[in-house]
Motif scaffolding. Structure first.
Motif, PDB file in Angstrom:
ATOM      1  N   GLU A   1      93.761 -44.245  37.702  1.00 41.51           N
ATOM      2  CA  GLU A   1      92.611 -44.516  38.572  1.00 41.51           C
ATOM      3  C   GLU A   1      92.616 -45.962  39.029  1.00 41.51           C
ATOM      4  O   GLU A   1      92.414 -46.254  40.213  1.00 41.51           O
TER       5      GLU A   1
ATOM      6  N   LEU B   1      85.971 -31.416  34.106  1.00 40.57           N
ATOM      7  CA  LEU B   1      85.574 -32.514  33.228  1.00 40.57           C
ATOM      8  C   LEU B   1      84.399 -33.286  33.823  1.00 40.57           C
ATOM      9  O   LEU B   1      83.414 -33.590  33.140  1.00 40.57           O
ATOM     10  N   ARG B   2      84.474 -33.582  35.117  1.00 43.44           N
ATOM     11  CA  ARG B   2      83.384 -34.313  35.781  1.00 43.44           C
ATOM     12  C   ARG B   2      82.083 -33.520  35.712  1.00 43.44           C
ATOM     13  O   ARG B   2      81.025 -34.066  35.389  1.00 43.44           O
ATOM     14  N   ALA B   3      82.143 -32.226  36.017  1.00 44.96           N
ATOM     15  CA  ALA B   3      80.930 -31.385  35.984  1.00 44.96           C
ATOM     16  C   ALA B   3      80.335 -31.368  34.577  1.00 44.96           C
ATOM     17  O   ALA B   3      79.121 -31.446  34.409  1.00 44.96           O
ATOM     18  N   SER B   4      81.189 -31.272  33.578  1.00 46.17           N
ATOM     19  CA  SER B   4      80.717 -31.263  32.192  1.00 46.17           C
ATOM     20  C   SER B   4      80.037 -32.580  31.840  1.00 46.17           C
ATOM     21  O   SER B   4      78.959 -32.600  31.236  1.00 46.17           O
ATOM     22  N   LEU B   5      80.661 -33.676  32.217  1.00 43.54           N
ATOM     23  CA  LEU B   5      80.072 -34.991  31.917  1.00 43.54           C
ATOM     24  C   LEU B   5      78.752 -35.191  32.670  1.00 43.54           C
ATOM     25  O   LEU B   5      77.788 -35.714  32.114  1.00 43.54           O
ATOM     26  N   GLU B   6      78.713 -34.792  33.922  1.00 45.21           N
ATOM     27  CA  GLU B   6      77.501 -34.963  34.717  1.00 45.21           C
ATOM     28  C   GLU B   6      76.374 -34.054  34.227  1.00 45.21           C
ATOM     29  O   GLU B   6      75.207 -34.448  34.220  1.00 45.21           O
TER      30      GLU B   6
ATOM     31  N   GLN C   1      75.951 -41.971  32.265  1.00 49.34           N
ATOM     32  CA  GLN C   1      75.004 -42.330  33.321  1.00 49.34           C
ATOM     33  C   GLN C   1      74.465 -43.729  33.059  1.00 49.34           C
ATOM     34  O   GLN C   1      74.344 -44.154  31.902  1.00 49.34           O
TER      35      GLN C   1
ATOM     36  N   GLU D   1      75.790 -40.344  42.367  1.00 48.35           N
ATOM     37  CA  GLU D   1      77.194 -40.014  42.627  1.00 48.35           C
ATOM     38  C   GLU D   1      78.169 -40.937  41.920  1.00 48.35           C
ATOM     39  O   GLU D   1      79.207 -40.500  41.467  1.00 48.35           O
TER      40      GLU D   1
ATOM     41  N   LEU E   1      90.057 -32.139  36.507  1.00 50.77           N
ATOM     42  CA  LEU E   1      89.123 -33.251  36.660  1.00 50.77           C
ATOM     43  C   LEU E   1      87.756 -32.775  37.147  1.00 50.77           C
ATOM     44  O   LEU E   1      86.724 -33.309  36.725  1.00 50.77           O
ATOM     45  N   ALA E   2      87.725 -31.785  38.026  1.00 51.97           N
ATOM     46  CA  ALA E   2      86.450 -31.249  38.512  1.00 51.97           C
ATOM     47  C   ALA E   2      85.648 -30.645  37.359  1.00 51.97           C
ATOM     48  O   ALA E   2      84.430 -30.842  37.267  1.00 51.97           O
TER      49      ALA E   2
END
Length: 148
Positions: free
Chosen positions: A15, A135-140, A146, A57, A132-133
């Motif tokens: 990244e 993982l991101r959804a799970s974290l969010e 946050q 976001e 990654l999608a």
């Protein structure tokens, strides 16, 4: 050491290198950093965009987003307009100059990312994107990471 630690390390390093390379090219060609580009993208994409929409976001603090938006306003790329239903809030809009800059910058970002990932088979990129999608959804969903 857990099996996840090296994955995390690789993810962060990839990244950072992608971000820095794309940001350097954008800055050289348009005088715009990748963070500024991302904010302009969000303002353009989200109807009635507010600072809190950007915070949601990018997961940084309200203060940091507000200062970054102030810099976009000072550069002449966006405006803060009174919210039609809540005078305590403002809506962000791109100026004509901001719209032109964003339109000119999109192909630079896409081109640089395509160039940087050209050596990776398309199927692998699709798998990484899918993972990654999730993982991101799970974290969010769990609101991990946050801003406080």
């Amino acid at each position: 050491m857990s099996h996840v630690t090296p994955i995390f390390t690789d993810l962060v390093r990839v990244e950072t290198r992608l971000y820095n390379a794309v940001s350097a090219r954008l800055r050289a060609e348009h005088g715009l950093g990748l963070g500024q580009f991302e904010f302009l993208e969000i303002i353009d994409r989200v109807p009635g965009c507010r600072v809190l929409d950007i915070v949601g976001e990018v997961a940084i603090t309200v203060g940091a987003v507000s200062k970054a938006v102030d810099r976009l306003v000072a550069a002449g790329w966006c405006l803060r307009v009174a919210h039609p239903h809540d005078r305590r809030s403002s809506v962000l809009r791109l100026t004509a100059e901001g719209e032109k800059l964003l339109a000119a910058s999109r192909p630079v970002v896409e081109g640089e990312l395509a160039s940087l990932t050209a050596g990776v088979p398309a199927d692998d990129l699709v798998r990484v994107a899918s993972t990654l999608a999730v993982l991101r959804a799970s974290l969010e969903a769990g609101s991990h990471g946050q801003p406080g």
